[in-house]
Design an enzyme around this catalytic site. Structure first.
Site, PDB file in Angstrom:
ATOM      1  N   ARG A  97       0.810  -1.214   0.000  1.00  0.00           N
ATOM      2  CA  ARG A  97       0.000   0.000   0.000  1.00  0.00           C
ATOM      3  C   ARG A  97       0.846   1.268   0.000  1.00  0.00           C
ATOM      4  O   ARG A  97       0.570   2.216  -0.744  1.00  0.00           O
ATOM      5  CB  ARG A  97      -0.955  -0.019   1.200  1.00  0.00           C
ATOM      6  N   LYS A 132       1.396  25.704  -3.592  1.00  0.00           N
ATOM      7  CA  LYS A 132       0.171  25.024  -3.138  1.00  0.00           C
ATOM      8  C   LYS A 132       0.431  23.526  -3.140  1.00  0.00           C
ATOM      9  O   LYS A 132      -0.103  22.770  -3.956  1.00  0.00           O
ATOM     10  CB  LYS A 132      -1.008  25.392  -4.035  1.00  0.00           C
ATOM     11  N   LYS A 164       2.982  40.372  -3.341  1.00  0.00           N
ATOM     12  CA  LYS A 164       1.611  40.090  -3.744  1.00  0.00           C
ATOM     13  C   LYS A 164       0.664  41.157  -3.183  1.00  0.00           C
ATOM     14  O   LYS A 164       1.085  42.056  -2.455  1.00  0.00           O
ATOM     15  CB  LYS A 164       1.224  38.687  -3.276  1.00  0.00           C
ATOM     16  N   GLU A 194       3.119  40.917  -8.210  1.00  0.00           N
ATOM     17  CA  GLU A 194       1.784  40.587  -8.711  1.00  0.00           C
ATOM     18  C   GLU A 194       1.027  41.850  -9.072  1.00  0.00           C
ATOM     19  O   GLU A 194       1.048  42.838  -8.329  1.00  0.00           O
ATOM     20  CB  GLU A 194       1.030  39.814  -7.627  1.00  0.00           C
ATOM     21  N   ASP A 215      -2.279  38.374 -12.411  1.00  0.00           N
ATOM     22  CA  ASP A 215      -3.170  37.566 -11.585  1.00  0.00           C
ATOM     23  C   ASP A 215      -4.612  37.614 -12.069  1.00  0.00           C
ATOM     24  O   ASP A 215      -5.203  38.696 -12.188  1.00  0.00           O
ATOM     25  CB  ASP A 215      -3.092  38.047 -10.129  1.00  0.00           C
TER      26      ASP A 215
END
Length: 282
Positions: A97, A132, A164, A194, A215
């Site tokens: 597994r 992320k 940002k 950004e 963005d």
């Protein structure tokens, strides 16, 4: 990836899955039993994580023999044999597994990245990941992105200056171009800023920043941004991010943007279906 990191991750994963021991296998299978098995792709995709899968079994028992049939980054069709494994049966069953989890998870990221990379050919635009990522598994996920032809963005907050929207609000920054130029004199690091609209873009284009992040702009707005950058005869790279999918990524690449960063490469991947099948005793 650093070998010490890989070894630690595998050990932690095994400790999590084994607990105090595999009571089913240890009570059912004789200690001297040996078996052969195959790792098989149940769907088409890009394979990634072979070395981790091998290390899982070898950590449980060094006598396990892991014969790789497919290399990381290689495309497989449904039914392809990824690896053949032989050795102590207990190690094969107890490691199954964890080995498949690593392999399916990383192959899923690689497969999704490959889809984006292929979608924008023959444009020169690069596909990038983001931060992320799954906590503590960033190295693995970035490796999977690279394996499939993607490019890694900054690894952590120390890698580059990235200003940002929330930074602007928090410091109530005005005259951002001057702020950037001051940074450039003090810190030997790349700077990315950004912007949300073309007015902000115009301000940053006269600065010494290295990259401008567009963005949540539409492909049409990105095309305007590229045109504006070229009018300024600027060498600043333009990166598009936000709301970019397989359905529209080609439009962004066609708009002339240099980079496209996509969080979904890592946070919304679908694991590649892989199984381990024991081979009958001869």
């Amino acid at each position: 990836m650093k070998p010490e990191y890989i070894k630690t991750i595998v050990q932690l994963a095994l400790a999590e899955d084994l607990g105090q021991g595999d009571i089913t296998t240890d009570n059912l299978i004789p200690a001297n039993s040996r078996s052969k098995a195959r790792l098989i792709a149940k769907a088409e995709g890009i394979i990634c994580g072979i070395n981790l899968a091998s290390l899982v079994f070898k950590t449980l028992n060094p006598k396990v023999i892991f014969r790789t049939k497919i290399k990381d980054g290689q495309k497989v069709s449904k039914g392809a044999i990824i690896a053949e494994i032989s050795g102590p049966t207990r190690a094969l069953l107890s490691g199954e597994r964890v080995a498949i989890n690593f392999l399916s998870y990383l192959s899923g990221i690689a497969t999704q990245t490959h889809c984006f990379v292929e979608k924008i050919k023959p444009y020169k635009t690069k596909i990038l990941d983001t931060r992320k990522t799954t906590p503590l598994l960033r190295q693995l996920e970035r490796y999977a992105v690279r394996t499939a032809g993607g490019v890694n963005h900054r690894y952590n907050l120390n890698d580059m200056i990235m200003i940002k929207d929330n930074h602007r609000v928090a410091c109530d920054a005005r005259g951002m171009s001057d702020v950037i130029n001051t940074f450039k004199k003090k810190i030997k690091a790349k700077i990315e800023v950004e912007v949300d609209n073309l007015n902000q873009l115009k301000e940053i284009l006269i600065s010494k920043t290295d990259i401008i992040l567009l963005d949540n702009m539409t492909p049409q707005q990105v095309a305007q941004a590229v045109k504006l950058r070229n009018q300024y005869k600027s060498r600043i790279l333009l990166e598009a991010s936000g709301g970019i999918t397989l359905k529209n990524v080609k439009q962004y690449a066609a708009a002339g943007v240099d980079r496209i960063s996509i969080g979904a490469l890592t946070h919304s991947r679908q694991a590649l279906d892989i199984s381990m099948e024991f081979m009958p005793s001869s």
